[in-house]
Structure formats: C-alpha cells, structure tokens
Design a protein around this motif. Sequence first.
Motif, PDB file in Angstrom:
ATOM      1  N   GLU A 100       0.826  -1.209   0.000  1.00  0.00           N
ATOM      2  CA  GLU A 100       0.000   0.000   0.000  1.00  0.00           C
ATOM      3  C   GLU A 100       0.863   1.264   0.000  1.00  0.00           C
ATOM      4  OE1 GLU A 100      -3.503   2.251   2.626  1.00  0.00           O
ATOM      5  OE2 GLU A 100      -2.707   0.301   3.268  1.00  0.00           O
TER       6      GLU A 100
ATOM      7  N   LEU B  12      -7.649   3.942  -7.354  1.00  0.00           N
ATOM      8  CA  LEU B  12      -7.926   2.759  -6.534  1.00  0.00           C
ATOM      9  C   LEU B  12      -9.338   2.243  -6.802  1.00  0.00           C
ATOM     10  CD1 LEU B  12      -6.829   0.883  -4.307  1.00  0.00           C
ATOM     11  CD2 LEU B  12      -7.863   2.436  -2.630  1.00  0.00           C
ATOM     12  N   ASN B  13     -10.307   3.152  -6.767  1.00  0.00           N
ATOM     13  CA  ASN B  13     -11.697   2.747  -7.002  1.00  0.00           C
ATOM     14  C   ASN B  13     -11.893   2.224  -8.423  1.00  0.00           C
ATOM     15  OD1 ASN B  13     -12.402   3.508  -4.405  1.00  0.00           O
ATOM     16  ND2 ASN B  13     -13.062   5.568  -5.013  1.00  0.00           N
TER      17      ASN B  13
ATOM     18  N   MET C   9     -10.685  -1.285  -8.736  1.00  0.00           N
ATOM     19  CA  MET C   9     -11.476  -2.266  -7.996  1.00  0.00           C
ATOM     20  C   MET C   9     -12.869  -2.454  -8.587  1.00  0.00           C
ATOM     21  SD  MET C   9     -10.320  -1.336  -4.079  1.00  0.00           S
ATOM     22  CE  MET C   9     -11.296  -2.659  -3.365  1.00  0.00           C
TER      23      MET C   9
ATOM     24  N   SER D 169      -9.131  -7.314  -6.096  1.00  0.00           N
ATOM     25  CA  SER D 169      -8.890  -7.107  -4.671  1.00  0.00           C
ATOM     26  C   SER D 169      -8.124  -5.805  -4.484  1.00  0.00           C
ATOM     27  CB  SER D 169      -8.075  -8.264  -4.088  1.00  0.00           C
ATOM     28  OG  SER D 169      -6.764  -8.278  -4.636  1.00  0.00           O
ATOM     29  N   GLN D 170      -8.096  -5.305  -3.259  1.00  0.00           N
ATOM     30  CA  GLN D 170      -7.382  -4.078  -2.977  1.00  0.00           C
ATOM     31  C   GLN D 170      -5.891  -4.245  -3.246  1.00  0.00           C
ATOM     32  OE1 GLN D 170      -7.386  -2.390   1.144  1.00  0.00           O
ATOM     33  NE2 GLN D 170      -8.508  -0.700   0.180  1.00  0.00           N
ATOM     34  N   GLU D 171      -5.361  -5.437  -2.948  1.00  0.00           N
ATOM     35  CA  GLU D 171      -3.935  -5.695  -3.181  1.00  0.00           C
ATOM     36  C   GLU D 171      -3.611  -5.615  -4.668  1.00  0.00           C
ATOM     37  OE1 GLU D 171      -5.865  -7.467  -1.204  1.00  0.00           O
ATOM     38  OE2 GLU D 171      -4.978  -6.838   0.712  1.00  0.00           O
TER      39      GLU D 171
ATOM     40  N   TYR E 111      -3.654  -2.007  -5.777  1.00  0.00           N
ATOM     41  CA  TYR E 111      -2.425  -1.307  -5.406  1.00  0.00           C
ATOM     42  C   TYR E 111      -1.317  -1.601  -6.412  1.00  0.00           C
ATOM     43  CZ  TYR E 111      -4.280  -0.124  -0.758  1.00  0.00           C
ATOM     44  OH  TYR E 111      -5.016   0.403   0.270  1.00  0.00           O
TER      45      TYR E 111
END
Length: 218
Positions: free
Chosen positions: A135, A185-186, A189, A194-196, A199
């Motif tokens: 992150e 980021l949004n 996704m 996934s958030q990872e 990133y």
Amino acid sequence: MKLKNNHIATFLLSFLLTFLCAIPSIAQTPNSTYTIEQGDWLSKISKKAYDSPHLYYRIIEGTNEKATSDASFLKINSANDIRIGQKIWIPGLPSPKNLTHVPKTDCEIRLWYNYQIVAVGVINEKWMQDGIDLETRAHKAYDLRHKARVNARFMMQDKEAVKTLQARDIKKYGNPDGPTFTYLLNKSMEGGQSQEVAYQTIIDSSSKTDTRYNADCQ
C-alpha cells in the motif's frame, strides 16, 4: 534408384530442419521485429533490448502501433497477451541528448517526464528490498508520477495548452492535475479486483507513458 533418391531427399530435409533450428534467433534490439519463442515474456525481451525489464510497455505500444497498418502484427492487450510465433515490434528509445539542459520545448518536457516515470519501476524494486509494504509503495509510486505531471505542466511554455489539459482532467477525473489516488484505486477495484491487486495496478501504471503523446516526439 527412385527409392535411393527418396532416402537422399529425406536426409537433406532432415538436415535442413536441423540446421534451421540451430540458427540463433534474431537479436532482440531496438527498432527491429522479433518473433516470440518458447520461454519468452515481454519483460525478459525488454531486458535484452533496453537493459531494463520495466520498459516492456514500449514493446506493447510499438507493436500495437504497427498493428494499425500491418496485419502481420497482432495487437497486444496486456503483458501476458503474447503467444509463440507472434511477431512483435521493439521500438527504439527517445534520445537522451535533450537531458543535458533544462527542457523547454514540448518534446523536451515530454522526454523529461518519460524518464521520471520510467524510473518508478526501478525505484519500486528498491522499496521492495527495503521491506516497504504494498500500500505504501502504491502511494509513493502515485506521488512520483503525479509530481512529474504537475512539474511538466509547470515547465510548458504554452499556458493555454496547460489550461486545455487541466480542463480535460477536470471533466474526466474531477481534478485539474489528473486522477487522484482514490480515483485510481476505485477504478481498479470496479472490475472485482482485490485491494492488493489494485495497489499493484497503480504501481504498474505509474511507470507507463502514453503513446498518443509520445508519437510526435519520436
């Protein structure tokens, strides 16, 4: 006699195939075509051509540009979208000669900007070696590119052109200086990543240039 001739022909064909297989591949050098072989991947080819695995995106851009006018090239949609036997184009790199003074023209500023963001991939490797988490690395990579964009626009002589770019970014991102970290980021996704993964996508995209703007300065 006919049987003997068939044996000779078979032997010659076998020898020719063996010889052709033994011929080394065409060198993976800038401004040349290359045919994908078993075990190839774009970052590996980039390393051989440019001495950097992080410039693989230029091969994607170069091949896709060729594909618009030459049917023997297929468009590459992603770094993993290649197959054995596919022909690709390895473009040259912009000359670094303009880096010996403060950039003034649009092309000099574009070249300066490109070198700032191409370095993100290498810097990210250092961050990984230092144990910096994903992150944090994503935020740092975004900041490097964002600052490069802002500084490049500051150096542009044509302020009306800058206003045009800012107006475009406001319309597209809601921000005059390009997408915010939250926006990227949004956006990443939205497809269920996934958030990872999002990133990592931000890190990867932070070291890519836009072929639409680079073309005028080649």
